[in-house]
Design a protein around this motif. Structure first.
Motif, PDB file in Angstrom:
ATOM      1  N   LEU A 104       0.822  -1.208   0.000  1.00  0.00           N
ATOM      2  CA  LEU A 104       0.000   0.000   0.000  1.00  0.00           C
ATOM      3  C   LEU A 104       0.857   1.258   0.000  1.00  0.00           C
ATOM      4  N   ALA A 105       1.917   1.256   0.806  1.00  0.00           N
ATOM      5  CA  ALA A 105       2.798   2.430   0.875  1.00  0.00           C
ATOM      6  C   ALA A 105       3.417   2.722  -0.491  1.00  0.00           C
ATOM      7  N   ASP A 106       3.857   1.666  -1.179  1.00  0.00           N
ATOM      8  CA  ASP A 106       4.452   1.856  -2.509  1.00  0.00           C
ATOM      9  C   ASP A 106       3.402   2.266  -3.538  1.00  0.00           C
ATOM     10  N   ALA A 107       2.204   1.728  -3.409  1.00  0.00           N
ATOM     11  CA  ALA A 107       1.138   2.098  -4.336  1.00  0.00           C
ATOM     12  C   ALA A 107       0.775   3.576  -4.162  1.00  0.00           C
ATOM     13  N   GLU A 108       0.730   4.013  -2.911  1.00  0.00           N
ATOM     14  CA  GLU A 108       0.424   5.425  -2.646  1.00  0.00           C
ATOM     15  C   GLU A 108       1.521   6.332  -3.212  1.00  0.00           C
ATOM     16  N   LYS A 109       2.773   5.883  -3.104  1.00  0.00           N
ATOM     17  CA  LYS A 109       3.881   6.660  -3.663  1.00  0.00           C
ATOM     18  C   LYS A 109       3.787   6.701  -5.189  1.00  0.00           C
ATOM     19  N   THR A 110       3.386   5.587  -5.787  1.00  0.00           N
ATOM     20  CA  THR A 110       3.223   5.525  -7.241  1.00  0.00           C
ATOM     21  C   THR A 110       2.203   6.564  -7.708  1.00  0.00           C
ATOM     22  N   VAL A 111       1.075   6.606  -7.017  1.00  0.00           N
ATOM     23  CA  VAL A 111       0.009   7.544  -7.384  1.00  0.00           C
ATOM     24  C   VAL A 111       0.437   8.988  -7.134  1.00  0.00           C
ATOM     25  N   GLU A 112       1.202   9.175  -6.081  1.00  0.00           N
ATOM     26  CA  GLU A 112       1.699  10.523  -5.770  1.00  0.00           C
ATOM     27  C   GLU A 112       2.618  11.029  -6.888  1.00  0.00           C
ATOM     28  N   LEU A 113       3.492  10.142  -7.374  1.00  0.00           N
ATOM     29  CA  LEU A 113       4.446  10.528  -8.414  1.00  0.00           C
ATOM     30  C   LEU A 113       3.800  10.646  -9.794  1.00  0.00           C
ATOM     31  N   LYS A 114       2.797   9.806 -10.041  1.00  0.00           N
ATOM     32  CA  LYS A 114       2.164   9.787 -11.373  1.00  0.00           C
ATOM     33  C   LYS A 114       0.648   9.634 -11.192  1.00  0.00           C
ATOM     34  N   PRO A 115      -0.026  10.712 -10.799  1.00  0.00           N
ATOM     35  CA  PRO A 115      -1.452  10.622 -10.469  1.00  0.00           C
ATOM     36  C   PRO A 115      -2.369  10.296 -11.641  1.00  0.00           C
ATOM     37  N   ASP A 116      -1.884  10.438 -12.871  1.00  0.00           N
ATOM     38  CA  ASP A 116      -2.737  10.151 -14.021  1.00  0.00           C
ATOM     39  C   ASP A 116      -2.423   8.789 -14.653  1.00  0.00           C
ATOM     40  N   TRP A 117      -1.657   7.954 -13.953  1.00  0.00           N
ATOM     41  CA  TRP A 117      -1.276   6.628 -14.463  1.00  0.00           C
ATOM     42  C   TRP A 117      -2.219   5.585 -13.877  1.00  0.00           C
ATOM     43  N   SER A 118      -2.999   4.953 -14.709  1.00  0.00           N
ATOM     44  CA  SER A 118      -4.048   4.052 -14.233  1.00  0.00           C
ATOM     45  C   SER A 118      -3.513   2.864 -13.430  1.00  0.00           C
ATOM     46  N   LYS A 119      -2.344   2.352 -13.808  1.00  0.00           N
ATOM     47  CA  LYS A 119      -1.837   1.162 -13.121  1.00  0.00           C
ATOM     48  C   LYS A 119      -1.535   1.435 -11.649  1.00  0.00           C
ATOM     49  N   GLY A 120      -1.205   2.683 -11.328  1.00  0.00           N
ATOM     50  CA  GLY A 120      -0.976   3.013  -9.925  1.00  0.00           C
ATOM     51  C   GLY A 120      -2.204   2.746  -9.079  1.00  0.00           C
ATOM     52  N   TYR A 121      -3.369   3.013  -9.644  1.00  0.00           N
ATOM     53  CA  TYR A 121      -4.624   2.781  -8.917  1.00  0.00           C
ATOM     54  C   TYR A 121      -4.959   1.296  -8.851  1.00  0.00           C
ATOM     55  N   SER A 122      -4.473   0.545  -9.832  1.00  0.00           N
ATOM     56  CA  SER A 122      -4.629  -0.901  -9.774  1.00  0.00           C
ATOM     57  C   SER A 122      -3.826  -1.461  -8.606  1.00  0.00           C
ATOM     58  N   ARG A 123      -2.586  -0.949  -8.442  1.00  0.00           N
ATOM     59  CA  ARG A 123      -1.759  -1.367  -7.299  1.00  0.00           C
ATOM     60  C   ARG A 123      -2.430  -0.961  -5.982  1.00  0.00           C
ATOM     61  N   LEU A 124      -2.958   0.259  -5.974  1.00  0.00           N
ATOM     62  CA  LEU A 124      -3.597   0.781  -4.766  1.00  0.00           C
ATOM     63  C   LEU A 124      -4.809  -0.073  -4.395  1.00  0.00           C
ATOM     64  N   GLY A 125      -5.611  -0.405  -5.386  1.00  0.00           N
ATOM     65  CA  GLY A 125      -6.787  -1.224  -5.129  1.00  0.00           C
ATOM     66  C   GLY A 125      -6.425  -2.606  -4.618  1.00  0.00           C
ATOM     67  N   ALA A 126      -5.410  -3.217  -5.227  1.00  0.00           N
ATOM     68  CA  ALA A 126      -4.996  -4.562  -4.816  1.00  0.00           C
ATOM     69  C   ALA A 126      -4.484  -4.570  -3.379  1.00  0.00           C
ATOM     70  N   ALA A 127      -3.729  -3.540  -3.006  1.00  0.00           N
ATOM     71  CA  ALA A 127      -3.202  -3.458  -1.635  1.00  0.00           C
ATOM     72  C   ALA A 127      -4.329  -3.269  -0.631  1.00  0.00           C
ATOM     73  N   HIS A 128      -5.258  -2.378  -0.945  1.00  0.00           N
ATOM     74  CA  HIS A 128      -6.407  -2.171  -0.052  1.00  0.00           C
ATOM     75  C   HIS A 128      -7.221  -3.456   0.075  1.00  0.00           C
ATOM     76  N   LEU A 129      -7.385  -4.160  -1.041  1.00  0.00           N
ATOM     77  CA  LEU A 129      -8.155  -5.399  -1.020  1.00  0.00           C
ATOM     78  C   LEU A 129      -7.480  -6.440  -0.136  1.00  0.00           C
ATOM     79  N   GLY A 130      -6.148  -6.503  -0.232  1.00  0.00           N
ATOM     80  CA  GLY A 130      -5.411  -7.450   0.597  1.00  0.00           C
ATOM     81  C   GLY A 130      -5.524  -7.147   2.077  1.00  0.00           C
ATOM     82  N   LEU A 131      -5.660  -5.865   2.394  1.00  0.00           N
ATOM     83  CA  LEU A 131      -5.793  -5.446   3.795  1.00  0.00           C
ATOM     84  C   LEU A 131      -7.239  -5.505   4.280  1.00  0.00           C
ATOM     85  N   GLY A 132      -8.143  -5.832   3.380  1.00  0.00           N
ATOM     86  CA  GLY A 132      -9.552  -5.889   3.768  1.00  0.00           C
ATOM     87  C   GLY A 132     -10.247  -4.541   3.733  1.00  0.00           C
TER      88      GLY A 132
END
Length: 223
Positions: free
Chosen positions: A56-84
């Protein structure tokens, strides 16, 4: 140098050596700390290790660095899903679809997150009985046989033995959670999908190709 470390990380990820992949991506990040792809790839490696807080921390950093990159949100979603964090996962996938409405990975992730959120909102059995019920009786073997994602595992003696141990003593589940096959089986039995990245999900350097082509880049990464 960063690209060399990244390539080593991609190779380790493809080989299923996620800990080594994390190490190489970390080396690459030290050399190129503003490269969003490196954080994205390390997030995928952490998620594969079920280290979802780090993912999740890395996904959040990805989105911070490239907020218009869709894959960053895919990483973010997967991390949140893993954490419930199902609602957060739904929000992340929806945000990604705003940038890339035709991205099948995001659509699939959103469907999973919404299904998990819905299942959690319904009355559930007490935690003490949940796993015991999931592994009880012949229904367990029937479900694993029917589902195409777990059917092949039943031909692997070590997997069958683990499942027999868990069926006999459900508390033994904790001993086998690091095994991806057990996690997949658990998801099937509980009707919950655990989204984990694959080697097809690694990223090559940015190019001018349109977003739908991004999912084809991993094949190049392993060359």
């Amino acid at each position: 140098m960063a690209e060399e470390a990244k390539a080593k990380g991609n190779a380790a990820f493809s080989a299923g050596d996620f800990s080594t992949a994390v190490r190489h991506f970390t080396d690459a990040i030290a050399l190129a700390p503003t490269n969003h792809v490196l954080y994205s790839n390390r997030s995928a490696a952490y998620a594969s290790l079920q280290q979802y807080s780090e993912a999740l921390a890395d996904a959040e950093k990805t989105v911070e660095l490239k907020p218009d990159w869709s894959k960053g949100y895919s990483r973010l979603g997967a991390a949140h899903l893993g954490l419930g964090h199902h609602d957060d996962a739904v929000a992340a996938y929806k945000k990604g679809l705003e940038y890339d409405p035709n991205n099948e990975g995001l659509k699939s992730g959103l469907t999973d997150a919404q299904a998990n959120a819905a299942s959690r909102s319904r009355a559930a059995p007490s935690p003490g009985n949940l796993f015991g019920d999931a592994f009880s009786g012949p229904e367990m073997w029937a479900k694993l046989t029917v589902d195409q994602s777990t059917r092949a595992y039943l031909k692997q003696p070590d997997f069958v033995k683990m499942m027999q141990e868990i069926q006999k003593t459900p508390s033994n589940l904790n001993l086998y959670l690091k095994d991806q096959r057990v996690m997949q089986a658990l998801g099937v039995l509980l009707n919950v999908k655990f989204r984990t990245p694959t080697s097809e999900d690694m990223d090559m350097p940015e190019s001018s190709s349109p977003p739908p082509q991004e999912r084809k880049r991993p094949a190049e990464a392993s060359v």
